[in-house]
Design an enzyme around this catalytic site. Structure first.
Site, PDB file in Angstrom:
ATOM      1  N   ASP A 134     -25.795   2.621 -30.866  1.00 13.75           N
ATOM      2  CA  ASP A 134     -25.434   1.358 -31.255  1.00 13.75           C
ATOM      3  C   ASP A 134     -24.434   1.270 -32.173  1.00 13.75           C
ATOM      4  OD1 ASP A 134     -25.119  -1.449 -31.776  1.00 13.75           O
ATOM      5  OD2 ASP A 134     -27.104  -2.008 -30.887  1.00 13.75           O
ATOM      6  N   LYS A 138     -20.455  -5.480 -36.421  1.00 12.73           N
ATOM      7  CA  LYS A 138     -19.924  -6.102 -37.300  1.00 12.73           C
ATOM      8  C   LYS A 138     -20.247  -5.822 -38.437  1.00 12.73           C
ATOM      9  CE  LYS A 138     -21.183 -10.342 -34.243  1.00 12.73           C
ATOM     10  NZ  LYS A 138     -22.185 -11.536 -34.029  1.00 12.73           N
ATOM     11  N   ASP A 170     -17.821   5.438 -28.204  1.00 14.48           N
ATOM     12  CA  ASP A 170     -16.573   4.902 -27.413  1.00 14.48           C
ATOM     13  C   ASP A 170     -16.044   3.773 -28.484  1.00 14.48           C
ATOM     14  OD1 ASP A 170     -18.536   3.110 -27.099  1.00 14.48           O
ATOM     15  OD2 ASP A 170     -18.106   3.029 -24.992  1.00 14.48           O
ATOM     16  N   THR A 207     -22.755   9.698 -19.697  1.00 20.29           N
ATOM     17  CA  THR A 207     -23.681   8.513 -19.649  1.00 20.29           C
ATOM     18  C   THR A 207     -23.302   7.356 -18.903  1.00 20.29           C
ATOM     19  OG1 THR A 207     -23.173   7.383 -21.751  1.00 20.29           O
ATOM     20  CG2 THR A 207     -24.555   9.632 -21.864  1.00 20.29           C
ATOM     21  N   LYS A 208     -24.232   6.541 -18.781  1.00 20.48           N
ATOM     22  CA  LYS A 208     -23.791   5.272 -18.225  1.00 20.48           C
ATOM     23  C   LYS A 208     -22.905   4.346 -19.132  1.00 20.48           C
ATOM     24  CE  LYS A 208     -27.986   2.526 -19.502  1.00 20.48           C
ATOM     25  NZ  LYS A 208     -29.002   1.572 -18.855  1.00 20.48           N
TER      26      LYS A 208
END
Length: 228
Positions: A134, A138, A170, A207-208
């Protein structure tokens, strides 16, 4: 009145339970006793866990586990451990392990920090991989990012000499943050030169999350460091 929310510890993940499918629930019940490792207790004897001596790869945050299972299937000479807090993802991976008849993959449903501190001996891992964590994009949430100096130092301790940490993201800004943290860790050396990203490795299954990002036009940045 005390503020319980203010005292809640910050974690490196948000538990998003989702809904278990009947198949995932059956897998957790039937296969969990054999394939799930307990986060409590002393450091694991990995030779005892797998019944042999082999290099061990640890993946933190494996999502639905398809990429990790693909690696385990492609490398039967190596052993693999996955850590994930998302229960449907754990159930899905257990289903995949059974479908592929994999003997070289075990799973923790737990917080990675807890597992590393309690159950993984220093110097016992050949590879640690964290793919698309993750990004907490922010600014006020940056402190929640998994890749932080103290955590990376903990990872480095768990690697055998010459062992590798492989990261991928990414998010360009998170990639730079990762690079800063990794370069500042004295126990680690960049396999591709100072402040260099790695060419996208052919040995890492997509990965997905990566596939979704590519559909959205996102770039992908890999970082590979070696324990000095």
């Amino acid at each position: 009145m005390h503020n319980a929310k203010a005292r809640r510890p910050i974690r490196s993940f948000v538990r998003r339970e989702g809904r278990l499918t009947p198949g995932q629930e059956r897998a957790l019940t039937a296969l969990g006793p054999r394939l799930l490792l307990d986060a409590q207790g002393d450091a694991l004897d990995l030779t005892e866990v797998f019944g042999r001596t082999a290099p061990v790869t640890l993946e933190i945050g494996f999502g639905n586990g398809e990429s990790l299972a693909t690696q385990a299937q492609a490398h039967p000479e190596r052993d693999f451990i996955g850590i994930e807090v998302h229960r449907p993802g754990v159930g899905h991976l257990l289903q995949t392990i059974a479908r592929l008849a994999l003997d070289n993959l075990r799973v923790f449903e737990a917080d990675a920090v807890e597992v590393l501190e309690r159950r993984i001996d220093d110097g016992s891992l050949a590879v640690i991989q964290i793919f698309f964590p993750d990004p907490w994009h922010k600014k006020r949430h940056h402190k929640r990012r998994l890749i932080q100096p103290a955590f990376v130092s903990l990872l480095a301790r768990k690697l055998a000499p010459g062992g590798r940490i492989h990261l991928a993201t990414d998010w360009a800004e998170y990639a730079e943050h990762m690079l800063d943290v990794m370069e500042a860790t004295p126990e680690l050396g960049n396999l591709h030169g100072s402040r260099a990203f790695a060419p996208q490795p052919t040995g890492r299954p997509a990965t997905k999350f990566e596939q979704r990002g590519q559909r959205l036009g996102h770039g992908v940045w890999d970082l590979i460091y070696r324990r000095i």
